[in-house]
Write a protein that holds these residues in place. Structure first.
Motif, PDB file in Angstrom:
ATOM      1  N   GLN A  67       0.723  -1.250  -0.021  1.00  0.00           N
ATOM      2  CA  GLN A  67      -0.206   0.023   0.027  1.00  0.00           C
ATOM      3  C   GLN A  67       0.855   1.228  -0.016  1.00  0.00           C
ATOM      4  O   GLN A  67       0.591   2.141  -0.716  1.00  0.00           O
ATOM      5  N   LEU A  68       1.890   1.302   0.680  1.00  0.00           N
ATOM      6  CA  LEU A  68       2.931   2.457   0.893  1.00  0.00           C
ATOM      7  C   LEU A  68       3.534   2.620  -0.432  1.00  0.00           C
ATOM      8  O   LEU A  68       3.754   3.723  -0.829  1.00  0.00           O
ATOM      9  N   SER A  69       4.032   1.635  -0.944  1.00  0.00           N
ATOM     10  CA  SER A  69       4.887   1.522  -2.374  1.00  0.00           C
ATOM     11  C   SER A  69       3.998   2.211  -3.386  1.00  0.00           C
ATOM     12  O   SER A  69       4.374   3.091  -4.157  1.00  0.00           O
ATOM     13  N   MET A  71       1.198   4.075  -2.721  1.00  0.00           N
ATOM     14  CA  MET A  71       0.850   5.514  -2.540  1.00  0.00           C
ATOM     15  C   MET A  71       2.093   6.311  -2.958  1.00  0.00           C
ATOM     16  O   MET A  71       1.766   7.517  -3.336  1.00  0.00           O
ATOM     17  N   LEU A  74       1.564   6.842  -6.603  1.00  0.00           N
ATOM     18  CA  LEU A  74       0.321   7.622  -6.770  1.00  0.00           C
ATOM     19  C   LEU A  74       0.482   9.071  -6.422  1.00  0.00           C
ATOM     20  O   LEU A  74      -0.008  10.027  -7.256  1.00  0.00           O
ATOM     21  N   LEU A  75       1.299   9.538  -5.483  1.00  0.00           N
ATOM     22  CA  LEU A  75       1.560  10.944  -5.004  1.00  0.00           C
ATOM     23  C   LEU A  75       2.539  11.642  -5.951  1.00  0.00           C
ATOM     24  O   LEU A  75       2.289  12.637  -6.208  1.00  0.00           O
ATOM     25  N   MET A  90      -8.718  13.164  -4.187  1.00  0.00           N
ATOM     26  CA  MET A  90      -7.697  12.278  -3.281  1.00  0.00           C
ATOM     27  C   MET A  90      -8.249  12.765  -1.868  1.00  0.00           C
ATOM     28  O   MET A  90      -8.326  11.695  -1.012  1.00  0.00           O
ATOM     29  N   THR A  94      -9.455  10.092   0.954  1.00  0.00           N
ATOM     30  CA  THR A  94      -8.923  10.060   2.242  1.00  0.00           C
ATOM     31  C   THR A  94     -10.028   9.939   3.586  1.00  0.00           C
ATOM     32  O   THR A  94      -9.986   9.127   4.376  1.00  0.00           O
ATOM     33  N   GLY A 153      -3.478  14.454   5.143  1.00  0.00           N
ATOM     34  CA  GLY A 153      -3.501  12.948   5.812  1.00  0.00           C
ATOM     35  C   GLY A 153      -3.210  12.897   7.200  1.00  0.00           C
ATOM     36  O   GLY A 153      -3.953  11.994   8.096  1.00  0.00           O
TER      37      GLY A 153
END
Length: 280
Positions: A67-69, A71, A74-75, A90, A94, A153
């Motif tokens: 998920q963090l990878s 993200m 994506l960012l 986005m 969230t 976030g």
């Protein structure tokens, strides 16, 4: 480093005007995999004491990595697009997922709280994030993705924890003191008057973690944003200033989101005839 620079800009120029501090260390995937070995420590405790958390630990570590990878990519794409509508989409996503997580932490089933929680989360967090990115830092434009998304976030995550604690405490107080509330209603008190003390206790519960974080910052712990910037090479004095702003706004977020959610949800705890509903 001027206030007008974005958070990522401040990281990118780390070492400039920072007393010769080194820039951030570029991590490779093998280093991340090496760090994953630390999860084995928790897994060992689970096996030794038969906690039955091995599967959850493995799955959690894998999901966090994936998920963090994703993200991160994506960012990168969102920052490149630099579009207000993409940023708002986005942010809405969230708030939606934060609402779902907060709802899962509240065990009471007799009162529909998803919509009130989402409205409280989305409105308060959007207001505070806009205030930070548009006025305090400030970004140009005010929805600058490098400010708005990371700050939003953090605010949404903190609000999620605060309002879920506040709601759970509110329902718990209503169940424990149901006879007191019903007696007050019979004597002519309005639902707000009958549940005032429960509302106060719940609001305090939602704010207490933020207050404790303020009191322990610096002496007990170095908060996450500050630590990340220091590791990236930002001068500690500048990192501290950013962290102070964030911690103060997170305290406001805990108060406002808890208050808004409790206010909206309390109305659903009573019937149109001013009777307390059955709480599951």
């Amino acid at each position: 480093m001027s206030a007008g620079k974005t958070l990522l800009d401040s990281l990118a120029v780390a070492g400039q005007g920072g007393g010769g501090m080194a820039a951030y260390t570029h991590l490779e995937y093998w280093q991340i995999l090496a760090a994953a070995c630390f999860v084995l420590v928790a897994g060992a405790f689970s096996l030794i004491y038969r906690l039955r958390l091995e599967r959850d630990l493995a799955l959690g570590a894998l999901l966090a990595f994936i998920q963090l990878s994703l993200m991160g990519y994506l960012l990168t794409a969102i920052f490149a697009l630099d579009s207000l509508w993409v940023v708002l989409a986005m942010y809405t996503a969230t708030a939606f997922f934060a609402t779902r997580l907060a709802r899962r932490k509240v065990t009471t089933k007799g009162v529909p709280i998803t919509l009130p929680t989402f409205l409280a989360m989305a409105t308060t967090c959007f207001f505070l994030t806009s205030l930070v990115s548009g006025v305090i830092m400030p970004a140009h434009p005010w929805w600058e993705p490098r400010y708005f998304i990371p700050v939003g976030g953090m605010i949404a995550g903190n609000s999620m924890n605060a309002l879920s604690i506040a709601l759970e405490r509110f329902f718990s107080e209503l169940r424990l003191r149901r006879s007191e509330v019903e007696a007050s209603l019979c004597l002519g008190a309005s639902p707000a008057e009958a549940s005032r003390e429960m509302f106060r206790v719940a609001l305090r519960a939602g704010m207490i973690n933020a207050v404790n974080a303020l009191m322990g910052a610096g002496l007990v712990s170095l908060p996450g944003m500050m630590t990340g910037q220091i590791l990236a090479g930002v001068p500690p004095v500048q990192a501290v200033r950013y962290q102070i702003v964030i911690m103060l706004i997170l305290t406001a977020a805990a108060a406002l989101s808890s208050f808004a959610a409790l206010t909206l949800v309390r109305r659903r705890c009573f019937t149109p005839g001013a009777s307390l509903v059955r709480l599951g």
